[in-house]
Enzyme design. Structure first.
Site, PDB file in Angstrom:
ATOM      1  N   MET A  35      52.699   0.232  25.249  1.00 28.99           N
ATOM      2  CA  MET A  35      52.221   1.146  24.211  1.00 28.99           C
ATOM      3  C   MET A  35      51.596   0.350  23.081  1.00 28.99           C
ATOM      4  O   MET A  35      52.025  -0.763  22.789  1.00 28.99           O
ATOM      5  CB  MET A  35      53.332   2.040  23.649  1.00 28.99           C
ATOM      6  CG  MET A  35      54.260   1.395  22.634  1.00 28.99           C
ATOM      7  SD  MET A  35      55.228   2.609  21.676  1.00 28.99           S
ATOM      8  CE  MET A  35      54.007   3.168  20.496  1.00 28.99           C
ATOM      9  N   ASN A  36      50.532   0.928  22.467  1.00 32.17           N
ATOM     10  CA  ASN A  36      50.144   0.432  21.157  1.00 32.17           C
ATOM     11  C   ASN A  36      50.295   1.576  20.154  1.00 32.17           C
ATOM     12  O   ASN A  36      51.423   2.089  20.008  1.00 32.17           O
ATOM     13  CB  ASN A  36      48.817  -0.336  21.141  1.00 32.17           C
ATOM     14  CG  ASN A  36      47.623   0.329  21.762  1.00 32.17           C
ATOM     15  OD1 ASN A  36      47.554   0.473  22.964  1.00 32.17           O
ATOM     16  ND2 ASN A  36      46.670   0.725  20.956  1.00 32.17           N
ATOM     17  N   ASP A  37      49.265   1.993  19.470  1.00 32.95           N
ATOM     18  CA  ASP A  37      49.429   2.888  18.321  1.00 32.95           C
ATOM     19  C   ASP A  37      50.277   4.134  18.607  1.00 32.95           C
ATOM     20  O   ASP A  37      50.076   4.795  19.640  1.00 32.95           O
ATOM     21  CB  ASP A  37      48.069   3.434  17.867  1.00 32.95           C
ATOM     22  CG  ASP A  37      46.998   2.373  17.818  1.00 32.95           C
ATOM     23  OD1 ASP A  37      47.304   1.193  17.970  1.00 32.95           O
ATOM     24  OD2 ASP A  37      45.828   2.761  17.642  1.00 32.95           O
ATOM     25  N   TRP A  61      47.675  -3.979  27.556  1.00 32.33           N
ATOM     26  CA  TRP A  61      46.735  -2.893  27.257  1.00 32.33           C
ATOM     27  C   TRP A  61      45.872  -2.629  28.497  1.00 32.33           C
ATOM     28  O   TRP A  61      45.509  -3.558  29.211  1.00 32.33           O
ATOM     29  CB  TRP A  61      45.864  -3.306  26.070  1.00 32.33           C
ATOM     30  CG  TRP A  61      45.032  -2.195  25.520  1.00 32.33           C
ATOM     31  CD1 TRP A  61      45.413  -1.298  24.580  1.00 32.33           C
ATOM     32  CD2 TRP A  61      43.691  -1.868  25.882  1.00 32.33           C
ATOM     33  NE1 TRP A  61      44.381  -0.416  24.324  1.00 32.33           N
ATOM     34  CE2 TRP A  61      43.313  -0.742  25.117  1.00 32.33           C
ATOM     35  CE3 TRP A  61      42.765  -2.393  26.781  1.00 32.33           C
ATOM     36  CZ2 TRP A  61      42.057  -0.146  25.214  1.00 32.33           C
ATOM     37  CZ3 TRP A  61      41.511  -1.804  26.881  1.00 32.33           C
ATOM     38  CH2 TRP A  61      41.165  -0.692  26.106  1.00 32.33           C
ATOM     39  N   ASP A 155      39.509   7.262  16.105  1.00 33.49           N
ATOM     40  CA  ASP A 155      40.827   7.464  15.492  1.00 33.49           C
ATOM     41  C   ASP A 155      40.835   8.615  14.481  1.00 33.49           C
ATOM     42  O   ASP A 155      41.162   8.435  13.298  1.00 33.49           O
ATOM     43  CB  ASP A 155      41.326   6.160  14.847  1.00 33.49           C
ATOM     44  CG  ASP A 155      41.306   4.984  15.821  1.00 33.49           C
ATOM     45  OD1 ASP A 155      41.302   5.242  17.046  1.00 33.49           O
ATOM     46  OD2 ASP A 155      41.285   3.829  15.376  1.00 33.49           O
ATOM     47  N   GLU A 209      40.372   0.833  11.366  1.00 31.54           N
ATOM     48  CA  GLU A 209      40.882   1.680  12.442  1.00 31.54           C
ATOM     49  C   GLU A 209      41.959   2.617  11.875  1.00 31.54           C
ATOM     50  O   GLU A 209      42.501   2.375  10.790  1.00 31.54           O
ATOM     51  CB  GLU A 209      41.499   0.816  13.553  1.00 31.54           C
ATOM     52  CG  GLU A 209      40.502  -0.161  14.168  1.00 31.54           C
ATOM     53  CD  GLU A 209      41.077  -0.932  15.339  1.00 31.54           C
ATOM     54  OE1 GLU A 209      40.525  -0.832  16.437  1.00 31.54           O
ATOM     55  OE2 GLU A 209      42.082  -1.653  15.152  1.00 31.54           O
ATOM     56  N   TRP A 292      48.048  -7.069  17.234  1.00 31.57           N
ATOM     57  CA  TRP A 292      47.089  -7.527  18.249  1.00 31.57           C
ATOM     58  C   TRP A 292      47.000  -9.049  18.288  1.00 31.57           C
ATOM     59  O   TRP A 292      46.655  -9.623  19.319  1.00 31.57           O
ATOM     60  CB  TRP A 292      45.697  -6.970  17.960  1.00 31.57           C
ATOM     61  CG  TRP A 292      45.579  -5.500  18.204  1.00 31.57           C
ATOM     62  CD1 TRP A 292      45.367  -4.537  17.262  1.00 31.57           C
ATOM     63  CD2 TRP A 292      45.664  -4.818  19.460  1.00 31.57           C
ATOM     64  NE1 TRP A 292      45.315  -3.301  17.863  1.00 31.57           N
ATOM     65  CE2 TRP A 292      45.487  -3.445  19.203  1.00 31.57           C
ATOM     66  CE3 TRP A 292      45.874  -5.232  20.777  1.00 31.57           C
ATOM     67  CZ2 TRP A 292      45.517  -2.482  20.218  1.00 31.57           C
ATOM     68  CZ3 TRP A 292      45.904  -4.273  21.788  1.00 31.57           C
ATOM     69  CH2 TRP A 292      45.724  -2.920  21.496  1.00 31.57           C
TER      70      TRP A 292
END
Ligand code: FRU
Length: 476
Positions: A35-37, A61, A155, A209, A292
């Site tokens: 998972m990221n955001d 990712w 986003d 972002e 990141w």
């Protein structure tokens, strides 16, 4: 079988490979994979929903889905079917976005990413299943004003006010800088570009972002996740960084006017893409407890990426204060409280304070020391430490000896307030993270650690006398 079903099937076949003991105790992680955001953090039908940038098939990712889970207490989460998957219908990956509750509808807005463009799509659902309002993105690159290309346009953050939907998204302008563009719609289908809410004057990195924009107290807050930030005097640091501005919002011109310079949201090594939620009279925020720039994947792990424990945000003047949401308290067990005087150059250890999954609250009163070091997640071999210079009013956090598996940024120093020799620290320690809240959350430092779990002591060392009061609440 569509790509959502494939992802869910992959989870069902592989879930037994991850033991609960391999995960954090009270920080959210993907059920399997990467998972990221955090995405779509929202309150719907009496429960908190969290979606997240998700690649079930690897701990890296990859093709972006939206994973989905819900909770009442931020500790116990129910996994829900994958909400969005890249597939032939939308022809792209499902990048970050947000959600709102509108009567009985749960509305998601996110970026459809392909190699040559990024556009925004809206889906409506019932808390489990979601359907796009149109077979085309509703905020396409045709809506961009002059000077914007559309390769970096992502986003979206949605809100509703006076029966109008508003949506901001980050877009890179022709000079290579991020701008926050504002759109409005009456029906979620037809969107109109109305203006630039705020733009990067080149002082805050390059592309921006995951913009977040919300009212806090009687002011407005704009939060941006900056790519390519440049370090400056312990206020900003290099790389990916989250910055917030406090100011006013002129609704007639659609402009946000900050009261001063942007401030660092969190000074730790692992904090990005926070999202806020106003529910039950409070503003919460949750972020990706990761970064990141530091590739710290655990060898052999079956999950990668976690979120911060949600924080309640409060405004004092032009500063945001962040503390862990109160839900954590219902999970406290084995409470322990002690207070002692620390003597010059004598290490102090109290084994009743040992724990790797706890909240610690320290009240520190200086008597005649210059420096104090608190070693956390410690034993003779490993530690992460907080070093406070009482005179210079600085705090250094180091994870250099935490057992990191790879080379990574491991030390950072910040300025802090110490009034009359007094300082308070609250620290959340979990199996893979440390979150440090200085002076009731005026400054926060969030970082990952990969320290063996038997390193569970707290050690204190000072070059003079200090009075220390500590409470420990273990979290089950
Ligand atoms: C931020 C980000 C977003 C994007 C997503 C892709 O971490 O780069 O801008 O939508 O991750 O996974």
């Amino acid at each position: 079988m569509n790509n959502k079903e494939k992802a869910d099937e992959y989870f069902s076949k592989n879930k037994s490979k991850i033991k609960d003991s391999d995960r954090p105790v009270y920080h959210f992680t993907p059920d399997i994979g990467w998972m990221n955001d955090p995405n779509g953090f929202s309150y719907f039908n009496g429960e908190y929903h969290l979606f997240y940038q998700y690649n079930p098939y690897d701990i890296k990712w990859g093709p972006m889905h939206w994973g989905h889970a819900k909770t009442r207490d931020f500790v116990n989460w129910d996994r829900l079917p994958v909400a969005l998957a890249p597939d032939d219908e939308i022809k792209g990956q499902c990048f970050s976005g947000t959600a709102i509750t509108d009567n009985d509808k749960h509305i998601l807005v996110y970026t459809v990413h392909s190699n040559d463009k990024e556009e925004q799509t809206v889906e409506i659902g019932d808390g489990v299943n979601y359907k796009a309002v149109s077979d085309k993105p509703v905020i396409g690159i045709d809506k961009l004003p002059k000077g914007f290309g559309g390769v970096d346009f992502r986003d979206p953050k949605i809100w509703k006010e006076d029966n109008v939907y508003y949506c901001i998204a980050s877009a890179k302008n022709d000079r290579g800088f991020g701008s926050i563009l504002l759109f409005e719609s009456k029906d979620l289908l037809e969107w109109k570009y109305v203006g630039i809410l705020f733009e990067n004057d080149g002082k805050y990195g390059k592309m921006w972002e995951c913009p977040d924009f919300f009212k806090l107290g009687n002011k407005y807050v704009l939060v941006i996740s900056v790519m390519g930030m440049q370090a400056r005097k312990r206020k900003y640091f290099n790389g990916h960084q989250v910055i917030y501005f406090v100011g006013t919002y002129d609704k007639s011109s659609y402009k946000f006017i900050p009261n001063g310079r942007g401030k660092t949201f969190d000074f730790g090594f692992d904090f990005y893409a926070p999202q806020s939620l106003y529910a039950g009279g409070r503003t919460l925020s949750v972020a990706w407890l990761h970064d990141w720039s530091n590739d710290l994947t655990l060898d052999g792990a079956k999950w990668c990426g976690q979120t911060t424990f949600p924080r309640e945000l409060k405004l004092e003047g032009n500063d945001i204060y962040q503390m862990p949401a109160g839900e954590l308290e219902s999970h406290y067990k084995n409470k322990y409280h002690t207070s002692f005087i620390l003597n010059r150059n004598k290490e102090y250890i109290d084994n009743d304070l040992n724990s790797r999954t706890a909240r610690f609250d320290f009240d520190i009163e200086n008597i005649d020391a210059d420096k104090l070091t608190l070693f956390l997640a410690a034993n003779d071999e490993y530690n992460s430490f907080i070093k406070i210079n009482m005179k210079k009013k600085t705090l250094k956090f180091s994870r250099r000896f935490s057992g990191l598996c790879k080379d990574a940024i491991d030390e950072r120093k910040i300025d802090i307030d110490i009034c009359d020799g007094q300082l308070s620290l609250s620290v959340l320690v979990d199996r893979f993270s440390i979150e440090i809240f200085v002076n009731k959350g005026k400054e926060v430092l969030t970082s990952r650690i990969y320290t063996p779990l038997d390193a569970n002591e707290i050690r204190f060392l000072a070059d003079g006398k200090l009075k220390i009061d500590v409470s420990k609440n273990e979290i089950e």
